[in-house]
Design a protein around this motif. Sequence first.
Motif, mmCIF file in Angstrom:
data_model
loop_
_atom_site.group_PDB
_atom_site.id
_atom_site.type_symbol
_atom_site.label_atom_id
_atom_site.label_comp_id
_atom_site.label_asym_id
_atom_site.label_seq_id
_atom_site.Cartn_x
_atom_site.Cartn_y
_atom_site.Cartn_z
ATOM 1 N N VAL A 198 0.829 -1.200 0.000
ATOM 2 C CA VAL A 198 0.000 0.000 0.000
ATOM 3 C C VAL A 198 0.869 1.258 0.000
ATOM 4 O O VAL A 198 0.616 2.200 -0.749
ATOM 5 C CB VAL A 198 -0.977 -0.009 1.197
ATOM 6 C CG1 VAL A 198 -1.840 1.244 1.202
ATOM 7 C CG2 VAL A 198 -1.862 -1.256 1.168
ATOM 8 N N THR A 233 2.585 1.704 -3.364
ATOM 9 C CA THR A 233 1.587 2.086 -4.361
ATOM 10 C C THR A 233 1.236 3.557 -4.243
ATOM 11 O O THR A 233 1.051 4.246 -5.252
ATOM 12 C CB THR A 233 0.330 1.199 -4.233
ATOM 13 O OG1 THR A 233 0.711 -0.164 -4.461
ATOM 14 C CG2 THR A 233 -0.753 1.607 -5.217
ATOM 15 N N GLN A 238 -3.994 6.237 -0.573
ATOM 16 C CA GLN A 238 -4.551 4.893 -0.656
ATOM 17 C C GLN A 238 -5.368 4.643 0.610
ATOM 18 O O GLN A 238 -4.816 4.623 1.711
ATOM 19 C CB GLN A 238 -3.439 3.847 -0.761
ATOM 20 C CG GLN A 238 -2.531 4.020 -1.966
ATOM 21 C CD GLN A 238 -3.248 3.775 -3.264
ATOM 22 O OE1 GLN A 238 -3.840 2.716 -3.472
ATOM 23 N NE2 GLN A 238 -3.197 4.755 -4.162
ATOM 24 N N ILE A 283 -7.538 1.792 2.078
ATOM 25 C CA ILE A 283 -7.784 0.382 1.811
ATOM 26 C C ILE A 283 -8.650 -0.206 2.928
ATOM 27 O O ILE A 283 -8.233 -0.276 4.085
ATOM 28 C CB ILE A 283 -6.452 -0.392 1.700
ATOM 29 C CG1 ILE A 283 -5.506 0.291 0.692
ATOM 30 C CG2 ILE A 283 -6.711 -1.843 1.335
ATOM 31 C CD1 ILE A 283 -6.059 0.440 -0.714
ATOM 32 N N ASP A 331 -9.743 -3.371 3.201
ATOM 33 C CA ASP A 331 -9.295 -4.715 3.586
ATOM 34 C C ASP A 331 -7.929 -4.957 2.957
ATOM 35 O O ASP A 331 -7.831 -5.238 1.765
ATOM 36 C CB ASP A 331 -10.301 -5.755 3.104
ATOM 37 C CG ASP A 331 -9.913 -7.182 3.431
ATOM 38 O OD1 ASP A 331 -8.808 -7.421 3.982
ATOM 39 O OD2 ASP A 331 -10.710 -8.094 3.120
ATOM 40 N N VAL A 332 -6.880 -4.843 3.766
ATOM 41 C CA VAL A 332 -5.527 -4.970 3.221
ATOM 42 C C VAL A 332 -5.254 -6.357 2.645
ATOM 43 O O VAL A 332 -4.432 -6.495 1.746
ATOM 44 C CB VAL A 332 -4.444 -4.611 4.265
ATOM 45 C CG1 VAL A 332 -4.522 -3.141 4.647
ATOM 46 C CG2 VAL A 332 -4.508 -5.506 5.484
ATOM 47 N N PHE A 335 -5.849 -6.462 -0.967
ATOM 48 C CA PHE A 335 -5.023 -5.556 -1.772
ATOM 49 C C PHE A 335 -3.908 -6.354 -2.433
ATOM 50 O O PHE A 335 -3.119 -7.004 -1.747
ATOM 51 C CB PHE A 335 -4.420 -4.458 -0.881
ATOM 52 C CG PHE A 335 -3.706 -3.377 -1.641
ATOM 53 C CD1 PHE A 335 -4.400 -2.305 -2.163
ATOM 54 C CD2 PHE A 335 -2.335 -3.455 -1.848
ATOM 55 C CE1 PHE A 335 -3.739 -1.309 -2.865
ATOM 56 C CE2 PHE A 335 -1.673 -2.457 -2.550
ATOM 57 C CZ PHE A 335 -2.380 -1.391 -3.067
ATOM 58 N N HIS A 356 -0.073 -6.811 -1.022
ATOM 59 C CA HIS A 356 -0.002 -6.272 0.344
ATOM 60 C C HIS A 356 1.197 -6.860 1.078
ATOM 61 O O HIS A 356 1.480 -8.048 0.984
ATOM 62 C CB HIS A 356 -1.288 -6.588 1.119
ATOM 63 C CG HIS A 356 -1.204 -6.217 2.558
ATOM 64 N ND1 HIS A 356 -1.180 -7.147 3.561
ATOM 65 C CD2 HIS A 356 -1.116 -5.012 3.162
ATOM 66 C CE1 HIS A 356 -1.088 -6.542 4.730
ATOM 67 N NE2 HIS A 356 -1.052 -5.239 4.513
ATOM 68 N N SER A 396 -7.008 -2.820 7.886
ATOM 69 C CA SER A 396 -7.252 -1.720 6.956
ATOM 70 C C SER A 396 -6.129 -0.708 7.097
ATOM 71 O O SER A 396 -5.390 -0.718 8.085
ATOM 72 C CB SER A 396 -8.623 -1.075 7.209
ATOM 73 O OG SER A 396 -8.721 -0.588 8.529
ATOM 74 N N GLU A 397 -5.997 0.156 6.070
ATOM 75 C CA GLU A 397 -4.828 1.036 6.034
ATOM 76 C C GLU A 397 -5.148 2.313 5.268
ATOM 77 O O GLU A 397 -5.925 2.312 4.318
ATOM 78 C CB GLU A 397 -3.679 0.285 5.357
ATOM 79 C CG GLU A 397 -2.335 0.944 5.388
ATOM 80 C CD GLU A 397 -1.207 0.009 4.957
ATOM 81 O OE1 GLU A 397 -0.056 0.446 5.012
ATOM 82 O OE2 GLU A 397 -1.488 -1.145 4.549
#
Length: 154
Positions: free
Chosen positions: A77, A80, A88, A90, A92-93, A96, A99, A108-109
């Motif tokens: 993340v 990216t 970003q 997110i 639900d990591v 991703f 990840h 989450s992030e």
Amino acid sequence: MSSTEADHYPLLLQQAAALVDNEPDLIAKMANLSALIYHSLPQVNWAGFYIMRDNELVLGPFQGQVACVRIPVGKGVCGTAVATGQTQRIADVHAFPGHIACDAASESELVIPVRHRGQILAVLDIDSPVLERFSATDQQALEQLVQLLEQSIE
């Protein structure tokens, strides 16, 4: 995030502005902002910065469990966020692609690029052990916090 929780952002932003105002050292500012975020936001298990060094992200000041030390641009993340130049958020990591699981408890992030003179010099990274923890309100307020940091960089 409920409206009651969102109400605390003006105070958080005032505190952030006071922490970065008239402080020339970027690392000191990042350290204090990491602590402020970590101790102010509910359901956060990591808050900190990764700093661009030789075209990769290197761990900077943070609060939370030990973390990955180096992240290539375009990976995970954080990488990216650098590659796209965009925040970003997110939900639900684990969904991703690519990840990087530095802490298995993170679900989450939110990652926000930090710029200076048009170049990304770091990212603010915030993790939560709760799925879908970060709302558009969180993103907007934390982007304002990053803008305060950016404006304070000499």
